[in-house]
Design a protein around this motif. Structure first.
Motif, PDB file in Angstrom:
ATOM      1  N   TRP B  16     107.740  43.305  68.902  1.00 28.22           N
ATOM      2  CA  TRP B  16     106.789  44.392  68.611  1.00 28.22           C
ATOM      3  C   TRP B  16     105.407  44.062  69.168  1.00 28.22           C
ATOM      4  O   TRP B  16     104.750  44.902  69.770  1.00 28.22           O
ATOM      5  CB  TRP B  16     106.671  44.586  67.094  1.00 28.22           C
ATOM      6  N   THR B  17     104.962  42.833  68.945  1.00 32.05           N
ATOM      7  CA  THR B  17     103.612  42.456  69.388  1.00 32.05           C
ATOM      8  C   THR B  17     103.482  42.582  70.897  1.00 32.05           C
ATOM      9  O   THR B  17     102.503  43.149  71.402  1.00 32.05           O
ATOM     10  CB  THR B  17     103.310  40.993  68.971  1.00 32.05           C
ATOM     11  N   ILE B  18     104.489  42.072  71.616  1.00 30.85           N
ATOM     12  CA  ILE B  18     104.433  42.129  73.081  1.00 30.85           C
ATOM     13  C   ILE B  18     104.509  43.581  73.564  1.00 30.85           C
ATOM     14  O   ILE B  18     103.745  44.014  74.429  1.00 30.85           O
ATOM     15  CB  ILE B  18     105.564  41.274  73.687  1.00 30.85           C
ATOM     16  N   LEU B  20     103.686  46.341  71.955  1.00 32.39           N
ATOM     17  CA  LEU B  20     102.484  47.108  71.633  1.00 32.39           C
ATOM     18  C   LEU B  20     101.295  46.667  72.463  1.00 32.39           C
ATOM     19  O   LEU B  20     100.411  47.469  72.773  1.00 32.39           O
ATOM     20  CB  LEU B  20     102.151  46.948  70.151  1.00 32.39           C
ATOM     21  N   SER B  21     101.255  45.388  72.809  1.00 32.48           N
ATOM     22  CA  SER B  21     100.078  44.895  73.535  1.00 32.48           C
ATOM     23  C   SER B  21     100.175  45.168  75.028  1.00 32.48           C
ATOM     24  O   SER B  21      99.240  45.700  75.622  1.00 32.48           O
ATOM     25  CB  SER B  21      99.912  43.401  73.296  1.00 32.48           C
ATOM     26  N   SER B  22     101.304  44.845  75.615  1.00 36.94           N
ATOM     27  CA  SER B  22     101.367  44.933  77.080  1.00 36.94           C
ATOM     28  C   SER B  22     101.881  46.278  77.585  1.00 36.94           C
ATOM     29  O   SER B  22     101.353  46.808  78.562  1.00 36.94           O
ATOM     30  CB  SER B  22     102.230  43.795  77.623  1.00 36.94           C
ATOM     31  N   LEU B  23     102.857  46.859  76.904  1.00 38.28           N
ATOM     32  CA  LEU B  23     103.418  48.104  77.424  1.00 38.28           C
ATOM     33  C   LEU B  23     102.616  49.327  76.971  1.00 38.28           C
ATOM     34  O   LEU B  23     102.271  50.191  77.752  1.00 38.28           O
ATOM     35  CB  LEU B  23     104.885  48.239  76.995  1.00 38.28           C
ATOM     36  N   LEU B  24     102.337  49.393  75.679  1.00 40.12           N
ATOM     37  CA  LEU B  24     101.627  50.561  75.147  1.00 40.12           C
ATOM     38  C   LEU B  24     100.346  50.063  74.496  1.00 40.12           C
ATOM     39  O   LEU B  24     100.273  49.906  73.293  1.00 40.12           O
ATOM     40  CB  LEU B  24     102.504  51.262  74.102  1.00 40.12           C
ATOM     41  N   TYR B  25      99.385  49.790  75.268  1.00 38.57           N
ATOM     42  CA  TYR B  25      98.160  49.153  74.810  1.00 38.57           C
ATOM     43  C   TYR B  25      97.497  49.989  73.696  1.00 38.57           C
ATOM     44  O   TYR B  25      96.855  50.996  73.957  1.00 38.57           O
ATOM     45  CB  TYR B  25      97.218  48.962  76.008  1.00 38.57           C
ATOM     46  N   GLN B  26      97.747  49.552  72.442  1.00 39.60           N
ATOM     47  CA  GLN B  26      97.214  50.260  71.283  1.00 39.60           C
ATOM     48  C   GLN B  26      96.615  49.251  70.305  1.00 39.60           C
ATOM     49  O   GLN B  26      97.318  48.639  69.511  1.00 39.60           O
ATOM     50  CB  GLN B  26      98.327  51.049  70.582  1.00 39.60           C
ATOM     51  N   PHE B  28      94.932  49.284  67.563  1.00 35.93           N
ATOM     52  CA  PHE B  28      95.054  49.462  66.116  1.00 35.93           C
ATOM     53  C   PHE B  28      96.418  48.973  65.600  1.00 35.93           C
ATOM     54  O   PHE B  28      96.519  48.238  64.615  1.00 35.93           O
ATOM     55  CB  PHE B  28      94.757  50.941  65.815  1.00 35.93           C
ATOM     56  N   LEU B  29      97.489  49.326  66.324  1.00 37.48           N
ATOM     57  CA  LEU B  29      98.823  48.857  65.928  1.00 37.48           C
ATOM     58  C   LEU B  29      98.997  47.370  66.241  1.00 37.48           C
ATOM     59  O   LEU B  29      99.680  46.641  65.530  1.00 37.48           O
ATOM     60  CB  LEU B  29      99.898  49.651  66.657  1.00 37.48           C
ATOM     61  N   PHE B  30      98.344  46.952  67.310  1.00 43.75           N
ATOM     62  CA  PHE B  30      98.436  45.559  67.745  1.00 43.75           C
ATOM     63  C   PHE B  30      97.903  44.626  66.653  1.00 43.75           C
ATOM     64  O   PHE B  30      98.501  43.581  66.356  1.00 43.75           O
ATOM     65  CB  PHE B  30      97.649  45.415  69.048  1.00 43.75           C
TER      66      PHE B  30
END
Lengths: 240, 434
Positions: B16-18, B20-26, B28-30
Motif C-alpha cells: 500500500w505504501t509503495i 500510494l507513494s509512487s504510483l498514485l502520489y497522494q 494524505f493517504l501516504f
C-alpha cells in the motif's frame, strides 16, 4: 457492556472518515435512478440470509434493463450510470467489511481499502463536478491521464479526520484482538503509537521545508519494515 | 518469530505504501499508510522481544488416555489439558505430536486459545491405532505462544511421556501363537516343544528386591536378620539349561522397507512368534533396540521379559529412526551375554548401526553363544522392478553377501520374506540352517 460500547464507538470512529468522505462525494454527484440502483444492488449482498432471495433480482434486473436499452435504443447513459453506482458503492462495501472483519489483517485491509476508495471517488467526483462529465467516464480519464490527479487538492480537515480514524482503528484493534498479554505489553501500545506519530510528524515537518518528503517516508518505513522482517522473522527462523 | 498473519500484514502495508507513494502520489493517504506501517513494525519488534522473556516452564500439561475397540479396530481417546501455573494469560496454539503407528480418526490434534491460572485449554481427539501396534507412546507437545495481536510467536516443545498399552495386542499374540505351532515343526536352538530345558529352578544367590519380583521369592530369613536396614532381599534363581534369548533389532532407517512399512510389520510378527516359542519352554527374552530416539533404559530390557504386554511395549519401540545409535548398548551386551545365551539379530545391512552389531556378534563368538542373523530379502519387499531399481537391488544383495561372508561363521542366517515370517521353519530348511 461498557467495554462493548467503547469498542463500538471506536469502530464507529474508524469508519467515520470513509463515511464522511463518501457523504461529501455523494453530495457532489448527480444521483440518477440507475446510479442508485447500482449502489443498492451491490450493497444488497450484505442483506441477512432471510432476505437473500432479493439479491439476484436486485443485481440482474437493472443490469439486464440497462443492457437492453443500450442494445435496443442505443442509449449508453443508463449502463454508465449503473457502473457509476457500482463504483460509488465500493467505499461503503469496504466500510461494512470493517464491521464484519474477523481478524486484524481483514480489519486493516478493509480500513485502508475503504479510506483509499472513498478518497479516490471524492477526487473523481470533484473532477466530474468541474467538467460536468459522468462519474465513470471521469474515472477512466483520470486513470488514463495521470496529470489530472495533481489538480485535486483535498481540504485540510481530511488529514485530521484520517489521523483520528487511524488512531481509533489502532486502539480498537488493540482492545479487540489484544485480549491476552495486555498486562505485559500495555506499554507497547503507547510506545508504538508515539513512535509512529513522531515519524509521521517528521515527514510532515520535512515537507514544509523541502519539496519531496515521499522519499524520506519511504526510507523510514522501508528501513523499519526490513529490520523487523530480519530481526523477528528471517534471523529467528534461521536460528530456530 | 513472525507469524503468517504478521508477514502478510507487513507485506500488504508495504505494498500500500509503495502504491500510494509512487504510483498514485497522494500525501494524505501516504501519511496514514506510514503511520500504520511504523506502528505495526515497532509493535512486532517489541512483542517478539517480550515473548522471549516469558517463562514457558510454567505451562503445565495433563493427558488422559482411554483405549477402546470398535468394529475390530483399535482406538485411543486422548484428552490433553493445558494451563499455566502463574502469571498473566497467554494466547497459545497447541499441536500434539501423534505417536508412531497412529492416525487421527476424530477431532483435531491442535487447538488455539487463551490459558491462565483460572482458564485452561482442552484438546480432545480420537486416534486409530495400527493393528500391529500394541503400545503407543507420546513424546512432545508443541506449544506456540502468540503475542496479543498474533503477529509473532514463540515455539516451545514440552516433554510429555504418556504411554498406553493396547489390549488387542494380546489377542494378536494369541492368534499368532496357534499359527506358530503349525508352522514350526522342528525349531532350532531350544525354541520348540521338545524341551531342551527343564523347569527346575536352581537357587543361585540373593539380590535386592525389585519391582516385579514374586512375593514368594522374598528371602524372609535374610530379611529378618537385617530388618533394621529395611532393604528387602529376594532369592535369585536360574533354570538348569535355560537359554537367554537376546533379540537385537536395528531400528535405523534401513528397516523402513516397503510402501507401507511391510518389513516392520513382518519383524513385529516374527518377534512375537519367537517370544511365544521361548515362553513355552520357559526361556527368557531380552530386548536390545538400537534406536537413538529412545532412552537407554527403554532400549534394553533390564530383566527377562515374559509378560505379553511388555513384549508389545518393546515391539512398539521398533520404528525407523535417522542417525546412528551411540553404541553404549554394545558394552552392556558384552557384560550380559553368556554361553547359555542365544542372540537373534534383526537388521538390514548396510546401516548406520552395523559396527554395533558387529561388536555384539564378536561378543557372542567370544563367550561361545549361538546367534542368528535375520536379514530381509529385499527382492520380496520392493515392487516395480526394472532399470535403476533392479541395479540397486543387485547392489544391495552384493553388499549383504559380502558382509555375511565376513561375519556369519558360527551363526545361522534367516532370510525374512514379505508375508512369510510365519513360515520361518520352511525358510530355515531352505537355507540349510538346521
Amino acid at each position: 457492556m461498557k467495554v462493548r460500547l467503547i469498542n463500538m464507538a471506536l469502530l464507529g470512529a474508524t469508519m467515520l472518515t470513509p463515511l464522511i468522505i463518501s457523504a461529501d462525494y455523494m453530495a457532489r454527484i448527480v444521483l440518477t435512478p440507475f446510479l442508485m440502483l447500482g449502489l443498492l444492488s451491490l450493497l444488497s449482498t450484505y442483506l441477512p440470509p432471510r432476505y437473500q432471495f432479493a439479491v439476484i433480482p436486485l443485481i440482474y434486473a437493472p443490469a439486464i434493463t440497462s443492457l437492453a436499452i443500450l442494445v435496443l435504443d442505443k442509449q449508453p447513459e443508463y449502463l454508465i450510470d449503473l457502473a457509476s453506482g457500482y463504483l460509488v458503492s465500493l467505499p461503503l462495501i469496504a466500510a461494512v467489511g470493517i464491521l464484519r472483519s474477523q481478524n486484524l489483517r481483514a480489519l486493516l485491509s478493509t480500513y485502508i481499502a475503504s479510506l483509499t476508495s472513498s478518497y479516490f471517488l471524492w477526487a473523481i467526483a470533484v473532477q466530474a463536478g468541474a467538467s460536468k462529465e459522468r462519474l465513470f467516464l471521469v474515472m477512466i480519464n483520470l486513470f488514463l491521464n495521470r496529470q489530472g490527479w495533481g489538480e485535486i487538492s483535498p481540504p485540510q480537515y481530511f488529514a485530521g479526520l484520517a489521523a483520528f480514524s487511524s488512531i481509533a482503528m489502532v486502539t480498537y484493534a488493540w482492545r479487540e484482538y489484544g485480549s491476552a498479554l495486555r498486562h505485559d505489553l500495555g506499554e507497547a501500545f503507547i510506545v508504538t503509537a508515539t513512535l509512529a506519530s513522531l515519524a509521521v510528524a517528521l515527514v510532515v515537518a520535512y515537507s514544509l521545508f523541502f519539496s519531496d518528503s515521499v522519499a524520506l517516508g519511504l526510507l523510514i518505513t522501508g528501513a523499519i519494515s526490513f529490520y523487523t522482517l530480519l530481526r523477528a522473522g528471517v534471523l529467528e527462523k534461521w536460528r530456530g | 518469530m513472525l507469524s503468517k498473519e504478521g508477514v502478510l500484514l507487513l507485506i500488504s502495508l508495504t505494498t500500500w505504501t509503495i502504491l500510494l507513494s509512487s504510483l498514485l502520489y497522494q500525501p494524505f493517504l501516504f501519511l496514514v499508510s506510514i503511520f500504520l506501517q511504523i506502528y505495526y513494525s515497532v509493535y512486532i519488534l517489541l512483542a517478539s522481544k517480550r515473548l522471549k522473556t516469558l517463562y514457558t516452564t510454567d505451562i503445565k500439561i495433563e493427558r488422559t488416555l482411554e483405549p477402546f475397540s470398535k468394529d475390530g479396530k483399535n482406538f485411543v481417546r486422548t484428552k490433553l489439558q493445558l494451563w499455566v501455573d502463574k502469571g498473566g494469560p497467554l494466547h497459545v496454539k497447541v499441536i500434539d505430536n501423534l505417536p508412531y503407528g497412529t492416525e487421527l480418526a476424530e477431532g483435531l490434534n491442535k487447538a488455539e486459545g487463551v490459558i491462565s491460572p483460572k482458564q485452561g485449554l482442552t484438546l480432545s481427539y480420537v486416534l486409530s491405532v495400527d493393528n500391529s501396534i500394541g503400545y503407543i507412546k507420546f513424546a512432545k507437545v508443541d506449544v506456540q505462544v502468540h503475542d496479543a495481536l498474533k503477529l509473532c510467536f514463540l515455539t516451545k516443545r514440552i516433554e510429555d511421556r504418556s504411554e498406553v498399552a493396547i489390549p488387542i495386542g494380546e489377542q494378536l499374540i494369541a492368534s499368532s501363537h496357534s499359527r506358530f505351532r503349525t508352522f514350526w515343526p522342528r525349531p532350532p536352538f531350544g525354541l520348540g516343544y521338545r524341551g531342551l530345558v527343564g523347569h527346575d529352578d536352581e537357587f543361585v544367590g540373593v539380590k535386592p528386591y525389585e519391582e516385579g519380583d514374586r512375593l514368594r521369592d522374598v528371602h524372609w530369613l535374610r530379611y529378618a536378620r537385617q530388618v533394621d536396614e529395611g532393604e528387602i532381599i529376594a532369592k535369585k534363581y536360574s533354570k538348569k539349561g535355560e537359554v537367554a534369548i537376546h533379540i537385537v533389532v536395528d531400528c535405523s532407517s534401513a528397516i523402513n522397507v516397503g510402501p507401507a512399512g511391510e518389513l516392520l510389520v513382518d519383524i513385529a510378527q516374527f518377534i512375537r512368534r519367537l517370544c511365544l516359542a521361548a515362553e513355552e519352554e520357559g526361556n527368557m527374552i531380552y530386548f536390545w533396540l538400537l534406536n537413538p530416539a529412545l532412552l537407554l533404559e527403554e532400549k534394553i530390557s533390564p530383566r527377562g521379559v515374559h509378560s505379553r504386554t511388555i513384549i508389545e511395549q518393546y515391539i512398539a519401540r521398533i520404528f525407523p529412526t535417522h542417525g546412528g545409535d551411540s553404541g553404549e548398548i554394545a558394552e552392556i551386551f558384552e557384560q550380559r551375554v553368556r554361553q547359555a545365551s542365544m542372540a537373534v539379530f534383526i537388521f538390514n545391512p548396510p546401516s548406520e548401526n552395523m559396527w554395533i552389531i558387529e561388536r555384539m556378534i564378536d561378543a557372542c563368538k567370544k563367550v561361545g553363544a549361538g546367534y542368528v542373523l535375520c536379514l530381509p530379502d529385499m527382492y520380496s519387499y520392493v515392487s516395480g522392478r526394472g532399470g535403476e531399481v533392479e541395479m540397486l537391488l543387485r547392489l544391495d544383495k552384493m553388499l549383504k553377501e559380502k558382509w555375511l561372508s565376513g561375519h556369519s561363521d558360527g551363526g545361522w542366517i534367516i532370510e525374512l520374506r514379505k508375508g512369510y515370517t510365519s513360515d520361518i521353519a520352511r525358510e530355515t530348511v531352505r537355507r540349510g540352517i538346521v
